[in-house]
Design an enzyme around this catalytic site. Sequence first.
Site, short mmCIF file in Angstrom:
data_model
loop_
_atom_site.label_atom_id
_atom_site.label_comp_id
_atom_site.label_asym_id
_atom_site.label_seq_id
_atom_site.Cartn_x
_atom_site.Cartn_y
_atom_site.Cartn_z
N LEU A 152 0.72 -1.06 -0.06
CA LEU A 152 -0.05 0.21 0.04
C LEU A 152 0.88 1.14 -0.02
O LEU A 152 2.14 1.31 0.25
CB LEU A 152 -1.02 -0.02 1.38
CG LEU A 152 -1.83 -1.15 1.31
CD1 LEU A 152 -2.30 -1.55 2.58
CD2 LEU A 152 -2.96 -1.03 0.17
N PRO A 153 0.25 2.53 -0.30
CA PRO A 153 1.17 3.73 -0.56
C PRO A 153 1.81 4.00 0.77
O PRO A 153 3.08 4.51 0.71
CB PRO A 153 -0.04 4.62 -0.84
CG PRO A 153 -1.10 3.95 -1.29
CD PRO A 153 -1.20 2.79 -0.71
N LYS B 195 9.50 10.84 -0.46
CA LYS B 195 9.01 10.14 0.55
C LYS B 195 9.71 9.51 1.55
O LYS B 195 9.42 9.53 2.99
CB LYS B 195 7.96 9.14 -0.02
CG LYS B 195 7.12 8.37 0.88
CD LYS B 195 6.48 7.01 0.16
CE LYS B 195 6.01 5.86 1.23
NZ LYS B 195 5.36 4.87 0.78
N LYS C 139 15.11 0.10 5.21
CA LYS C 139 14.95 0.61 4.04
C LYS C 139 15.26 2.02 3.96
O LYS C 139 15.80 2.76 3.13
CB LYS C 139 13.40 0.42 3.73
CG LYS C 139 12.85 0.91 2.75
CD LYS C 139 12.83 0.55 1.41
CE LYS C 139 12.11 1.36 0.24
NZ LYS C 139 12.51 1.16 -1.04
N THR D 43 6.36 0.63 1.85
CA THR D 43 7.58 1.24 2.47
C THR D 43 6.72 2.26 3.50
O THR D 43 6.13 3.24 3.00
CB THR D 43 8.36 2.19 1.62
OG1 THR D 43 8.91 1.23 0.72
CG2 THR D 43 9.24 2.92 2.44
P1 NAD Z 1 0.73 2.52 -6.04
O1 NAD Z 1 -0.14 3.93 -5.47
O2 NAD Z 1 0.80 2.09 -7.42
O3 NAD Z 1 -0.19 1.13 -5.35
C1 NAD Z 1 -0.83 1.21 -4.27
C2 NAD Z 1 -2.02 0.63 -4.43
O4 NAD Z 1 -2.80 0.40 -3.22
C3 NAD Z 1 -3.07 1.22 -5.38
O5 NAD Z 1 -3.61 0.60 -6.65
C4 NAD Z 1 -4.38 1.56 -4.28
O6 NAD Z 1 -5.61 1.82 -5.30
C5 NAD Z 1 -4.16 0.47 -3.52
N1 NAD Z 1 -5.01 0.81 -2.40
C6 NAD Z 1 -4.99 1.84 -1.49
N2 NAD Z 1 -5.69 1.61 -0.42
C7 NAD Z 1 -6.40 0.62 -0.47
C8 NAD Z 1 -7.15 -0.17 0.34
N3 NAD Z 1 -7.77 0.40 1.42
N4 NAD Z 1 -7.76 -1.46 0.02
C9 NAD Z 1 -6.96 -2.00 -1.26
N5 NAD Z 1 -6.13 -1.08 -1.98
C10 NAD Z 1 -5.80 -0.19 -1.71
O7 NAD Z 1 2.26 2.51 -5.11
P2 NAD Z 1 3.38 1.43 -5.76
O8 NAD Z 1 4.12 2.20 -6.48
O9 NAD Z 1 2.73 0.32 -6.02
O10 NAD Z 1 3.97 1.29 -4.12
C11 NAD Z 1 3.64 0.57 -2.98
C12 NAD Z 1 4.65 0.82 -2.15
O11 NAD Z 1 5.74 0.37 -2.39
C13 NAD Z 1 4.85 2.07 -1.31
O12 NAD Z 1 4.91 2.15 -0.01
C14 NAD Z 1 6.20 2.63 -1.97
O13 NAD Z 1 6.92 3.56 -1.24
C15 NAD Z 1 6.95 1.31 -1.99
N6 NAD Z 1 7.95 1.37 -3.19
C16 NAD Z 1 7.49 1.55 -4.56
C17 NAD Z 1 8.65 1.53 -5.43
C18 NAD Z 1 8.31 2.05 -6.89
O14 NAD Z 1 9.27 2.01 -7.61
N7 NAD Z 1 7.15 2.34 -7.09
C19 NAD Z 1 9.93 0.96 -4.96
C20 NAD Z 1 10.05 0.48 -3.85
C21 NAD Z 1 8.98 0.44 -2.75
#
Ligand code: NAD
Length: 293
Positions: free
Chosen positions: A65-66, A244, A169, A94
């Site tokens: 999740l975000p 972030k 991390k 994260t």
């Molecule tokens: P994203 O925003 O693409 O995906 C998050 C998903 O969670 C969304 O699709 C959203 O609809 C869903 N969501 C939110 N609340 C919800 C709920 N109550 N029930 C069901 N679904 C729900 O984000 P991301 O890029 O996939 O990143 C996810 C995590 O990974 C974050 O914490 C980010 O910091 C971490 N991260 C991302 C990357 C990257 O390159 N994108 C790399 C390392 C770590």
Amino acid sequence: MTTIAFIGLGNMGGGMAANLAKSGYHVAAFDLVEDACERAREAGCRIAEGGAAAVGGADAVITMLPAGKHVASVYAEDVLPNAAPGALFIDCSTIDVATARVTAASAEAKGFAMVDAPVSGGIAAANAGTLTFMVGGTAEAFARAEPVLAAMGKAVIHAGEAGAGQAAKICNNMLLGATMVATCEAFNLARDLGLDLQTFYDISSQASGQSWSMTSYCPVPGVGPETPADRDYEGGFAAPLMLKDLRLALEAAEASGTATPMGRRAAELYEAFVAGDGAKKDFSGIIRMLAED
Ligand code: NAD
């Protein structure tokens, strides 16, 4: 066969859930966004009607999740009230160390084992199943989580007790943010002093200024291996995600009373970059903003 509930099928979670399905797990998946659910269905996941429905009957629950507030609410509303006895909880998002620790303690109070398992590696690594997981939790919980995480990654490392994965991390990414800024300004100075940038790279990548930011992710187009710099800073690790992580590091540093002046300055610079034209750029694109100052 093990059933895994997967909540959060965004940029990262989508590929991760698909890799679990490919490895033979039954994946009960859910996201608030319909398109994300559709992609997961095409990748072999079963789409649940909601978070609570995904969790019921699962042997393990994974969240991607975000931010901390999303994790706290999904655990309070969907996971803790509906999980089957003995289910293992794995949060790969994260988030801040404090929320990670509080969530693990609430799980433990209800008799569930939980690990925080944030990842290193971006969307490409999530799709390819080559993420690195940094895991916080007891040795027993880590041993149970390891084979599940191995289906989505190339390395699974036990960092310590609950919250230690998140701590590792944000310390790593604070270091990355600071070394990227330092690498960018060194290249800008080298150019202004009349040095050929390839020559500076050849020297510094074999001298004491070497870092991952220079040799694996060089911010200068045409120098070093292929990086987002060669694609006008598109793709890669988006600057807002770096910001972030820097903010999470500063929050943790404040709570622990640790001096992190370089981390603070890196966060200020990334704030300016994201507020300018960096919101959709890779984090190494900050070299352009620094050159303009
Ligand atoms: P994203 O925003 O693409 O995906 C998050 C998903 O969670 C969304 O699709 C959203 O609809 C869903 N969501 C939110 N609340 C919800 C709920 N109550 N029930 C069901 N679904 C729900 O984000 P991301 O890029 O996939 O990143 C996810 C995590 O990974 C974050 O914490 C980010 O910091 C971490 N991260 C991302 C990357 C990257 O390159 N994108 C790399 C390392 C770590």
